[in-house]
Design a protein around this motif. Structure first.
Motif, PDB file in Angstrom:
ATOM      1  N   LEU A  39     103.126 -11.042  54.623  1.00  0.00           N
ATOM      2  CA  LEU A  39     103.107  -9.765  55.448  1.00  0.00           C
ATOM      3  C   LEU A  39     104.121 -10.238  56.774  1.00  0.00           C
ATOM      4  N   ALA A  40     103.927 -11.318  57.103  1.00  0.00           N
ATOM      5  CA  ALA A  40     104.834 -11.778  58.462  1.00  0.00           C
ATOM      6  C   ALA A  40     106.336 -11.932  58.031  1.00  0.00           C
ATOM      7  N   ALA A  41     106.285 -12.634  56.788  1.00  0.00           N
ATOM      8  CA  ALA A  41     107.907 -12.737  56.294  1.00  0.00           C
ATOM      9  C   ALA A  41     108.438 -11.290  56.065  1.00  0.00           C
ATOM     10  N   ILE A  42     107.707 -10.679  55.414  1.00  0.00           N
ATOM     11  CA  ILE A  42     108.474  -9.032  55.199  1.00  0.00           C
ATOM     12  C   ILE A  42     108.813  -8.580  56.691  1.00  0.00           C
ATOM     13  N   GLN A  43     107.773  -8.452  57.772  1.00  0.00           N
ATOM     14  CA  GLN A  43     108.118  -8.024  58.939  1.00  0.00           C
ATOM     15  C   GLN A  43     109.512  -8.645  59.409  1.00  0.00           C
ATOM     16  N   ARG A  44     109.660  -9.930  59.391  1.00  0.00           N
ATOM     17  CA  ARG A  44     110.938 -10.515  59.932  1.00  0.00           C
ATOM     18  C   ARG A  44     111.995 -10.208  59.015  1.00  0.00           C
ATOM     19  N   ALA A  45     111.837 -10.083  57.792  1.00  0.00           N
ATOM     20  CA  ALA A  45     113.116  -9.504  57.010  1.00  0.00           C
ATOM     21  C   ALA A  45     113.504  -8.336  57.377  1.00  0.00           C
ATOM     22  N   ALA A  46     112.487  -7.100  57.631  1.00  0.00           N
ATOM     23  CA  ALA A  46     112.822  -5.787  58.032  1.00  0.00           C
ATOM     24  C   ALA A  46     113.508  -5.872  59.247  1.00  0.00           C
ATOM     25  N   LYS A  47     112.930  -6.610  60.002  1.00  0.00           N
ATOM     26  CA  LYS A  47     113.362  -6.615  61.466  1.00  0.00           C
ATOM     27  C   LYS A  47     114.858  -7.110  61.575  1.00  0.00           C
ATOM     28  N   ASP A  48     114.954  -8.222  61.003  1.00  0.00           N
ATOM     29  CA  ASP A  48     116.346  -8.852  60.797  1.00  0.00           C
ATOM     30  C   ASP A  48     117.544  -8.283  59.969  1.00  0.00           C
ATOM     31  N   ASN A  49     116.911  -7.399  59.135  1.00  0.00           N
ATOM     32  CA  ASN A  49     118.189  -7.050  58.290  1.00  0.00           C
ATOM     33  C   ASN A  49     118.018  -5.159  58.424  1.00  0.00           C
ATOM     34  N   GLY A  50     117.696  -4.629  59.246  1.00  0.00           N
ATOM     35  CA  GLY A  50     117.537  -3.087  59.433  1.00  0.00           C
ATOM     36  C   GLY A  50     116.964  -2.530  58.482  1.00  0.00           C
ATOM     37  N   ALA A  51     115.922  -2.955  57.613  1.00  0.00           N
ATOM     38  CA  ALA A  51     115.487  -2.091  56.587  1.00  0.00           C
ATOM     39  C   ALA A  51     114.728  -1.028  57.266  1.00  0.00           C
TER      40      ALA A  51
END
Length: 321
Positions: free
Chosen positions: A249-261
């Motif tokens: 979940l933490a990795a998903i949160q980072r990916a969403a934030k960093d890539n504008g999902a």
């Protein structure tokens, strides 16, 4: 995708035995020669295989789908009657590695003519590494890709891979029924051309997007992501109903934030509860991205209409212009 338990093997063994008895009672255990009412008797394992059989076989085939419309195919357990149908079929069309109960039926009943979709389009392992989900710009995030019999089965979500399977179906039907080979070839050519058009629509529609990252409930869209240069960030790997780990979940949160999902996608045949929870926690929207494992209302929708709806949903989520 639900992981089946050891009880599946035990139940199948009993089912296969009953199926063999049924066949013996019907006068033999060999695959039926000739046609069923003037048509080839074709057994398809689930919707994408059924669709190919109907589109290519046309009026010359009688198609039986082992998976009922709207049913999650990974959950399939074959009845004795269905095992017998596999053995009697003039042609069986399936995707090895997707449905263990079908794999066992094919292996144990030895139908004369079989199309395994993975022979035309070998599977790739779209592997998820815990804590390393940030996209690298080369398809699904840090995917480890190699041909693997236990790989990602969702090849039909890439129209070019699906076209390769279509060609193998057409060739097999022509071999089984040479009198209608020319028509099978024409139907195959038509379908392949339609898939090429769909492929171009995806290429055009996803060419200019604000973000290439989308989040899914499980990793069903690796082939689609790879083919169109997108980044799939999956909450889970093969099982959409499993609880993700805190690190995931933490990795998903980072990916969403960093890539504008902007969006968490869920599937048509699976509960949206997990996707809704993750989206709420991240402040994102939800939408459907259908893996086309089954179509509930086939009178209104088919492979092409659902794929085009997927394209529209992706364009909205990725900010296509």
């Amino acid at each position: 995708m639900k992981i089946r338990h050891l009880s599946t093997s035990i139940a199948f063994a009993a089912t296969a035995t009953v199926g063999a008895l049924l066949l013996s009672a019907c006068g033999g255990t060999s695959s039926a020669a000739g046609k069923d009412g003037g048509k080839l008797n074709v057994v398809a394992s689930f919707y994408p295989m059924e669709f190919l059989a109907r589109q290519i076989g046309g009026e010359h085939v009688k198609v039986t789908d082992l998976t009922a419309a709207g049913v999650e195919p990974h959950d399939l357990e074959l009845t004795a009657k269905q095992v017998a149908a596999v053995q009697r079929a003039d042609t069986v069309i399936y995707l090895k590695g997707l449905q263990p109960t079908v794999d066992k039926a094919v292996a144990q009943t030895h139908p004369k003519h079989v199309v395994d979709a993975t022979a035309a389009s070998p599977l790739v392992d779209h592997h998820l590494d815990e804590g390393t989900t940030e996209p690298d710009g080369h398809g699904a995030e840090h995917d480890h890709e190699h041909a693997d019999a236990a790989g990602d089965p969702h090849i039909w979500l890439d129209p070019t891979r699906y076209a390769a399977v279509a060609k193998s179906v057409g060739a097999e039907l022509a071999e089984v029924d040479p009198a209608n080979a020319a028509e099978y070839q024409r139907n195959t050519d038509t379908l392949v051309a339609q898939l090429a058009t769909l492929d171009q629509e995806f290429r055009d529609g996803l060419q200019n997007v604000k973000t290439k990252t989308f989040i899914t409930s499980h990793a069903a869209f690796g082939y689609l992501a790879d083919h169109y240069g997108l980044n799939q960030v999956a909450i889970n790997g093969v099982d959409p109903e499993a609880e993700p780990t805190p690190s995931r979940l933490a990795a998903i949160q980072r990916a969403a934030k960093d890539n504008g999902a902007t969006t968490v996608f869920f599937e048509a045949l699976v509960s949206p509860k997990l996707a809704n929870t993750v989206a709420s926690d991240l402040g994102l929207k939800t939408a459907v991205l259908d893996p086309l494992e089954g179509v509930k209302d086939q009178a209104k929708n088919d492979y092409f209409s659902v794929m085009r709806q997927n394209l529209d949903n992706l364009k909205a989520a990725l900010g296509a212009s």
